[in-house]
Design a protein around this motif. Structure first.
Motif, PDB file in Angstrom:
ATOM      1  N   LEU A  21     -76.386  52.468 106.066  1.00  9.91           N
ATOM      2  CA  LEU A  21     -75.133  51.813 106.497  1.00  9.91           C
ATOM      3  C   LEU A  21     -73.994  52.810 106.631  1.00  9.91           C
ATOM      4  CD1 LEU A  21     -75.186  48.493 104.439  1.00  9.91           C
ATOM      5  CD2 LEU A  21     -75.359  48.751 106.920  1.00  9.91           C
ATOM      6  N   TRP A  22     -73.928  53.770 105.721  1.00 11.66           N
ATOM      7  CA  TRP A  22     -72.856  54.769 105.784  1.00 11.66           C
ATOM      8  C   TRP A  22     -73.001  55.621 107.047  1.00 11.66           C
ATOM      9  CZ3 TRP A  22     -72.345  60.130 105.639  1.00 11.66           C
ATOM     10  CH2 TRP A  22     -71.039  60.593 105.437  1.00 11.66           C
ATOM     11  N   TRP A  23     -74.218  56.075 107.340  1.00 12.98           N
ATOM     12  CA  TRP A  23     -74.417  56.879 108.550  1.00 12.98           C
ATOM     13  C   TRP A  23     -74.156  56.063 109.812  1.00 12.98           C
ATOM     14  CZ3 TRP A  23     -73.970  61.698 109.265  1.00 12.98           C
ATOM     15  CH2 TRP A  23     -74.279  62.591 108.256  1.00 12.98           C
ATOM     16  N   TRP A  24     -74.510  54.796 109.806  1.00 18.74           N
ATOM     17  CA  TRP A  24     -74.219  53.942 110.955  1.00 18.74           C
ATOM     18  C   TRP A  24     -72.710  53.881 111.193  1.00 18.74           C
ATOM     19  CZ3 TRP A  24     -71.522  49.266 110.521  1.00 18.74           C
ATOM     20  CH2 TRP A  24     -71.391  48.544 111.698  1.00 18.74           C
ATOM     21  N   ALA A  25     -71.949  53.716 110.122  1.00 14.15           N
ATOM     22  CA  ALA A  25     -70.491  53.630 110.253  1.00 14.15           C
ATOM     23  C   ALA A  25     -69.902  54.953 110.717  1.00 14.15           C
ATOM     24  CB  ALA A  25     -69.872  53.216 108.915  1.00 14.15           C
ATOM     25  N   VAL A  26     -70.409  56.064 110.199  1.00 11.18           N
ATOM     26  CA  VAL A  26     -69.912  57.383 110.616  1.00 11.18           C
ATOM     27  C   VAL A  26     -70.181  57.606 112.097  1.00 11.18           C
ATOM     28  CG1 VAL A  26     -70.270  59.876 110.365  1.00 11.18           C
ATOM     29  CG2 VAL A  26     -70.035  58.456 108.337  1.00 11.18           C
ATOM     30  N   LEU A  27     -71.409  57.341 112.524  1.00 14.81           N
ATOM     31  CA  LEU A  27     -71.750  57.553 113.938  1.00 14.81           C
ATOM     32  C   LEU A  27     -70.956  56.626 114.846  1.00 14.81           C
ATOM     33  CD1 LEU A  27     -75.598  58.109 113.697  1.00 14.81           C
ATOM     34  CD2 LEU A  27     -73.819  59.799 114.177  1.00 14.81           C
ATOM     35  N   ARG A  28     -70.722  55.413 114.400  1.00 19.77           N
ATOM     36  CA  ARG A  28     -69.929  54.479 115.213  1.00 19.77           C
ATOM     37  C   ARG A  28     -68.484  54.949 115.341  1.00 19.77           C
ATOM     38  NH1 ARG A  28     -70.289  49.097 117.233  1.00 19.77           N
ATOM     39  NH2 ARG A  28     -68.327  48.002 116.927  1.00 19.77           N
ATOM     40  N   LEU A  29     -67.927  55.476 114.248  1.00 26.75           N
ATOM     41  CA  LEU A  29     -66.557  56.000 114.314  1.00 26.75           C
ATOM     42  C   LEU A  29     -66.457  57.238 115.194  1.00 26.75           C
ATOM     43  CD1 LEU A  29     -65.215  55.630 110.680  1.00 26.75           C
ATOM     44  CD2 LEU A  29     -64.257  54.604 112.724  1.00 26.75           C
ATOM     45  N   VAL A  30     -67.493  58.061 115.199  1.00 35.47           N
ATOM     46  CA  VAL A  30     -67.463  59.292 115.997  1.00 35.47           C
ATOM     47  C   VAL A  30     -67.758  59.017 117.468  1.00 35.47           C
ATOM     48  CG1 VAL A  30     -68.647  61.500 116.350  1.00 35.47           C
ATOM     49  CG2 VAL A  30     -68.005  60.791 114.051  1.00 35.47           C
TER      50      VAL A  30
END
Length: 79
Positions: A21-30
């Protein structure tokens, strides 16, 4: 009787889900910042804040004179 390592399986699974979930959020923000919202920002900030916790918890530990002092007179003879 429980197998010794079986208690770690749910904890490991929870860690993998939280990391995903954390990586999903990071990639979505980037990749698509215009569509990312408050949830993604909170997940990224919370995960980053938790990653700093072990550094701050262990940084203040110091060796004191009491922990270096020998408890006995220093002889290695029989008790």
């Amino acid at each position: 009787m429980a197998v010794r390592g079986m208690a770690l399986v749910p904890v490991a699974a929870l860690g993998l889900v939280a990391g995903g979930l954390w990586w999903w959020a990071v990639l979505r923000l980037v990749l698509v910042p215009q569509q990312a919202g408050l949830v993604e920002g909170a997940l990224v900030a919370g995960g980053w804040g938790l990653s700093l916790l072990p550094v701050h918890v262990t940084a203040g530990r110091e060796i004191t004179m009491a922990s270096r002092r020998r408890r006995s007179g220093g002889e290695s003879g029989p008790s």
